[in-house]
Design an enzyme around this catalytic site. Structure first.
Site, PDB file in Angstrom:
ATOM      1  N   GLU A   6     143.357 -79.282  88.102  1.00  0.00           N
ATOM      2  CA  GLU A   6     142.685 -80.299  88.921  1.00  0.00           C
ATOM      3  C   GLU A   6     142.899 -81.678  88.297  1.00  0.00           C
ATOM      4  OE1 GLU A   6     138.536 -79.421  89.549  1.00  0.00           O
ATOM      5  OE2 GLU A   6     138.307 -81.067  90.987  1.00  0.00           O
ATOM      6  N   ASN A  59     137.388 -76.923  99.535  1.00  0.00           N
ATOM      7  CA  ASN A  59     136.882 -76.337  98.296  1.00  0.00           C
ATOM      8  C   ASN A  59     135.370 -76.484  98.243  1.00  0.00           C
ATOM      9  OD1 ASN A  59     137.135 -75.597  95.257  1.00  0.00           O
ATOM     10  ND2 ASN A  59     135.984 -77.513  95.226  1.00  0.00           N
ATOM     11  N   GLU A  60     134.676 -75.403  97.877  1.00  0.00           N
ATOM     12  CA  GLU A  60     133.210 -75.453  97.720  1.00  0.00           C
ATOM     13  C   GLU A  60     132.589 -76.299  98.836  1.00  0.00           C
ATOM     14  OE1 GLU A  60     131.997 -76.176  93.618  1.00  0.00           O
ATOM     15  OE2 GLU A  60     132.953 -74.299  93.001  1.00  0.00           O
ATOM     16  N   TYR A  92     131.539 -68.688  87.664  1.00  0.00           N
ATOM     17  CA  TYR A  92     131.648 -69.197  86.290  1.00  0.00           C
ATOM     18  C   TYR A  92     130.691 -68.439  85.362  1.00  0.00           C
ATOM     19  CZ  TYR A  92     134.645 -73.066  87.661  1.00  0.00           C
ATOM     20  OH  TYR A  92     135.715 -73.820  88.099  1.00  0.00           O
ATOM     21  N   GLU A 120     138.350 -69.772  91.345  1.00  0.00           N
ATOM     22  CA  GLU A 120     137.858 -70.458  90.138  1.00  0.00           C
ATOM     23  C   GLU A 120     137.006 -69.473  89.366  1.00  0.00           C
ATOM     24  OE1 GLU A 120     136.025 -74.340  90.533  1.00  0.00           O
ATOM     25  OE2 GLU A 120     137.428 -74.889  92.126  1.00  0.00           O
ATOM     26  N   GLN A 171     140.359 -74.152  83.605  1.00  0.00           N
ATOM     27  CA  GLN A 171     141.563 -74.695  84.181  1.00  0.00           C
ATOM     28  C   GLN A 171     142.629 -74.719  83.099  1.00  0.00           C
ATOM     29  OE1 GLN A 171     140.992 -78.429  86.188  1.00  0.00           O
ATOM     30  NE2 GLN A 171     139.190 -77.727  87.286  1.00  0.00           N
TER      31      GLN A 171
END
Ligand code: AHR
Length: 506
Positions: free
Chosen positions: A28, A175-176, A251, A307, A356
């Site tokens: 990103e 995204n999200e 996450y 992710e 990432q």
């Protein structure tokens, strides 16, 4: 030393193929992932090709990275692709308001990203802007990238020096979108995803695999809204199905998500808490898969975890918006156990992207653009040791009465194993999650003969150990002694360790 744990592996019963894209990555415009990570610019003293740092490319090529997701993340829904094409000195700037509130000069754009993918030998996964973009903008980006022949966007691409279209196999529809990508409600986004996907066209024989922006963690209602939007319960999926996959993000952190803890300082309970939280992705995947099975029993729609990884507080003295963190043996075991779980869900899970790749969150590489240092993290070594699982067929693994950690706060299995076979070989991966106890494992390898060509272990004197420019090899794979007794392979796993055994089958 514990009593030996017996693990049965059926070498002759290969299951589904482990999609190589489960080993995907994510880059990103965030902190020093692109600028100062991948990108140093053409004028840098650091060896580069067209501005892309070559030692970074070389290190990542050793992982066989299958795909790279870009430009975000939250940044994707702020990004306007036309700002990142044409002569660099003429590109407009913007504020990267999600990440550090810094000015982005757009010197790394579409052509630079596609050049990076070509250098890495990785497939491109582009995330389009739904949050603040338009359908036309996204549609034209697809045309610019993938169309051959003549068209307005092809002419623009040609003007910018690229004749041939690129291959962009994977396309993200925002995204999200429940959060930074527009704070939408599930049903509203599901309709938008259909609309955007419609105009992200297949040009000629180029086929896009469109991925709808999915849930946070175990928000199964979000997945259900997307599955409803594709077809209907009990109906065959519509031939007009416009997206081919739905994603989710997951996450791992110890304790409160907001008041995050440091990467390199943790107690025993935080160690077990982190690993338990990591292992819980199994429940999350099972939940999303069950919802998808109800709407899509033939498994035509893929589940993508685009992710995942650890999220700690940033390293002292660094910009809080840059998410720069260290990476210890604990991170390595979060990675290895996630990969085991991904293998177990190979029937539905088609892609995953660790967050990432360079200098951000659970990175493979840490770089310093000033000194030129490049550090391989413990997580990097897990991806390298495991790479032969890519496109291999999963083997059945049974851990018989494995050891557990039980405390007032936590309860988890301490041995995680997965195995796969490809081209007359097999790879067995083993993680010992015990902080302080080694584990003897007796691998009962049934069905075929084997020779163990190589066994390696990744560990260190303490679980907080990590690599740095000063000590780049504190955590690195070492040879592991194994003993073969008939059809049993005996392995002793040190505390807090990850190991792989590479076998030739006969
Ligand atoms: O990976 C960092 C951020 O985490 C991404 O931009 C966003 O999608 C997620 O919340």
């Amino acid at each position: 030393m514990s009593t030996p744990t017996k693990v049965v592996i059926d070498l002759d019963i290969p299951g589904p193929t482990i999609n190589r894209h489960l080993y995907g990555h994510f880059a990103e415009h965030l902190g020093r992932c692109i600028y100062g990570g991948f990108w140093v610019g053409e004028d840098s003293d650091i060896p580069n090709e067209g501005g892309i740092r070559l030692d970074v490319v070389e290190a990542l090529r050793a992982l066989d990275i299958p795909n790279l997701r870009w430009p975000g993340g939250c940044f994707a829904d702020d990004y306007h692709w036309r700002d990142g094409i044409g002569p660099r000195e003429q590109r407009p700037s913007m504020v990267n308001s999600h990440w550090g509130d810094v000015v982005e000069d757009n010197s790394f754009g579409t052509h630079e990203f596609m050049a990076l993918c070509e250098l890495l030998g990785a497939d491109a996964y582009v995330s389009g802007n739904v949050g603040s973009g338009t359908v036309q903008e996204m549609s034209e980006w697809v045309e610019y990238l993938t169309r051959a022949g003549d068209s307005p966007m092809v002419a623009l691409r040609r003007q910018n020096g690229r004749e041939e279209p690129w291959k962009v196999p994977f396309w993200g529809l925002g995204n999200e979108t429940w959060g930074c990508g527009g704070h939408m409600r599930a049903e509203a986004y599901a309709d938008l995803a259909r609309q955007y996907a419609t105009y992200c066209r297949d040009h000629g024989d180029h086929k896009l695999y469109r991925i709808a922006a999915g849930a946070a963690d175990d928000d199964l209602a979000w997945t259900e809204a997307l599955m409803k939007a594709i077809g209907g319960l009990g109906c065959r999926l519509s031939a007009k199905t416009r997206f081919q996959a739905v994603s989710f993000h997951y996450y791992t952190h110890a304790g409160d998500a907001i008041a995050r803890t440091p990467a390199t300082e943790f107690s025993a309970e935080q160690w077990y808490g982190t690993l338990q939280k990591g292992l819980d992705i199994d429940r999350v995947i099972r939940g999303h898969s069950a919802v998808m099975d109800a709407y899509d029993p033939e498994r035509q729609i893929g589940l993508v975890c685009d992710e995942w990884g650890t999220w700690w507080s940033v390293e002292e003295g660094t910009n809080p918006g840059f998410l720069y963190q260290q990476n210890t043996v604990r991170d390595a075991l979060v990675a290895s156990t996630h990969l085991d779980i991904f293998h177990r869900h190979a029937e539905r899970l088609v892609m995953a992207n660790i967050a990432q790749t360079v200098n951000v969150l659970q990175a493979m590489l840490l770089t310093d653009p000033d000194t030129g240092a490049l550090v391989l993290t413990p997580s990097y070594h897990v991806f390298e040791m495991n790479k032969r699982h890519q496109s291999a067929r999963r083997l059945p693994v049974h851990v018989l009465d494995g050891p557990r950690h039980e405390s007032e706060e936590h309860s988890l299995e301490l041995l995680s194993v997965s195995a796969s076979t490809k081209d007359g070989t097999a790879l067995v991966s083993l993680s010992n999650l015990s902080l302080d106890t080694s584990q003897e494992v007796a691998l009962d390898l049934r069905g075929l003969g084997f020779a163990c060509d190589r066994a390696r272990v990744l560990t260190a004197d303490e679980p907080q150990a990590h690599n740095s420019a000063e000590q780049p090899d504190r955590v690195r794979p070492e040879a592991l002694d194994v003993r073969v007794e008939g059809s049993t392979l005996r392995v002793t796993l040190p505390p807090h360790s990850f190991a792989t055994c590479e076998l030739t089958l006969s």
